[in-house]
Design a protein around this motif. Structure first.
Motif, PDB file in Angstrom:
ATOM      1  N   ASP A 171      -6.944  -1.280  -3.035  1.00  0.00           N
ATOM      2  CA  ASP A 171      -6.989  -2.724  -3.279  1.00  0.00           C
ATOM      3  C   ASP A 171      -6.577  -3.499  -2.035  1.00  0.00           C
ATOM      4  OD1 ASP A 171      -7.814  -2.248  -5.873  1.00  0.00           O
ATOM      5  OD2 ASP A 171      -5.850  -2.675  -6.784  1.00  0.00           O
ATOM      6  N   ALA A 181       1.702  -4.563  -2.530  1.00  0.00           N
ATOM      7  CA  ALA A 181       1.498  -5.722  -3.394  1.00  0.00           C
ATOM      8  C   ALA A 181       2.194  -6.969  -2.852  1.00  0.00           C
ATOM      9  CB  ALA A 181       2.000  -5.410  -4.809  1.00  0.00           C
ATOM     10  N   PRO A 203      -0.546   9.748  -6.355  1.00  0.00           N
ATOM     11  CA  PRO A 203      -0.713   9.297  -7.751  1.00  0.00           C
ATOM     12  C   PRO A 203      -1.816   8.231  -7.821  1.00  0.00           C
ATOM     13  CG  PRO A 203       1.608   9.316  -7.138  1.00  0.00           C
ATOM     14  CD  PRO A 203       0.824   9.565  -5.884  1.00  0.00           C
ATOM     15  N   ASP A 204      -2.497   8.178  -8.940  1.00  0.00           N
ATOM     16  CA  ASP A 204      -3.610   7.232  -9.098  1.00  0.00           C
ATOM     17  C   ASP A 204      -3.199   5.789  -8.814  1.00  0.00           C
ATOM     18  OD1 ASP A 204      -5.337   9.282  -9.728  1.00  0.00           O
ATOM     19  OD2 ASP A 204      -5.167   8.984 -11.899  1.00  0.00           O
ATOM     20  N   SER A 205      -2.023   5.388  -9.292  1.00  0.00           N
ATOM     21  CA  SER A 205      -1.592   3.997  -9.106  1.00  0.00           C
ATOM     22  C   SER A 205      -1.362   3.683  -7.627  1.00  0.00           C
ATOM     23  CB  SER A 205      -0.327   3.706  -9.913  1.00  0.00           C
ATOM     24  OG  SER A 205       0.729   4.566  -9.522  1.00  0.00           O
ATOM     25  N   THR A 206      -0.844   4.639  -6.877  1.00  0.00           N
ATOM     26  CA  THR A 206      -0.611   4.420  -5.444  1.00  0.00           C
ATOM     27  C   THR A 206      -1.943   4.359  -4.702  1.00  0.00           C
ATOM     28  OG1 THR A 206       1.485   5.611  -5.606  1.00  0.00           O
ATOM     29  CG2 THR A 206       0.574   5.293  -3.404  1.00  0.00           C
ATOM     30  N   GLU A 237       6.482   4.452  -5.494  1.00  0.00           N
ATOM     31  CA  GLU A 237       6.606   3.073  -5.957  1.00  0.00           C
ATOM     32  C   GLU A 237       6.873   2.122  -4.805  1.00  0.00           C
ATOM     33  OE1 GLU A 237       9.333   2.596  -9.223  1.00  0.00           O
ATOM     34  OE2 GLU A 237       8.580   4.403 -10.187  1.00  0.00           O
ATOM     35  N   ARG A 256      -4.810   3.498  -5.909  1.00  0.00           N
ATOM     36  CA  ARG A 256      -5.470   2.242  -6.293  1.00  0.00           C
ATOM     37  C   ARG A 256      -4.866   1.068  -5.531  1.00  0.00           C
ATOM     38  NH1 ARG A 256      -9.464   0.035  -6.476  1.00  0.00           N
ATOM     39  NH2 ARG A 256     -10.127   2.119  -6.902  1.00  0.00           N
ATOM     40  N   ALA A 257      -3.536   1.021  -5.402  1.00  0.00           N
ATOM     41  CA  ALA A 257      -2.881  -0.077  -4.672  1.00  0.00           C
ATOM     42  C   ALA A 257      -3.328  -0.096  -3.213  1.00  0.00           C
ATOM     43  CB  ALA A 257      -1.365   0.067  -4.769  1.00  0.00           C
ATOM     44  N   GLU A 268       3.643   1.109  -3.277  1.00  0.00           N
ATOM     45  CA  GLU A 268       2.938   0.152  -4.137  1.00  0.00           C
ATOM     46  C   GLU A 268       3.558  -1.235  -4.046  1.00  0.00           C
ATOM     47  OE1 GLU A 268       2.379   1.720  -8.121  1.00  0.00           O
ATOM     48  OE2 GLU A 268       2.246   3.736  -7.287  1.00  0.00           O
ATOM     49  N   GLU A 269       4.877  -1.308  -4.018  1.00  0.00           N
ATOM     50  CA  GLU A 269       5.557  -2.606  -3.939  1.00  0.00           C
ATOM     51  C   GLU A 269       5.283  -3.297  -2.607  1.00  0.00           C
ATOM     52  OE1 GLU A 269       9.702  -2.032  -4.771  1.00  0.00           O
ATOM     53  OE2 GLU A 269       9.285  -1.123  -6.718  1.00  0.00           O
TER      54      GLU A 269
END
Length: 90
Positions: A40, A9, A31-34, A2, A36-37, A5-6
């Motif tokens: 991006d 972003a 993890p997928d969310s990491t 996390e 993707r971040a 990711e933070e």
């Protein structure tokens, strides 16, 4: 993860980025969310004009790197064996 990711972003994705984000490592291990971040951030900063770059190296594991290197070693051994065979046949 996390935290990554933070930071991505809040600090890397900006309207006028200060640097171009480049990625190194195996994003599939994250993890997928990491993943993707990070992707991006790389996309959002692709056209940065400052000339500055930051490379984020994530998703590294010593074992995985060895596994990925093995095919190259096999190819080298195959080519060496083929050369030796050709010398003996000549």
């Amino acid at each position: 993860m996390e935290v990554i990711e933070e930071v991505v972003a809040e600090r890397l994705i900006k309207p006028e980025p200060a640097w171009q984000v480049q990625l190194a490592g195996l994003l599939d291990l994250l993890p997928d969310s990491t993943a993707r971040a990070l992707k991006d951030a790389a996309d959002a900063t692709r056209h940065c004009r400052t000339g500055a770059h930051v490379t984020l190296a994530v998703g590294y594991g010593g074992r995985q790197e060895i596994v990925e290197a093995l095919p190259a070693f096999r190819e080298i051994d195959f080519l060496r064996a083929l050369r030796n065979f050709a010398r003996r046949a000549a």
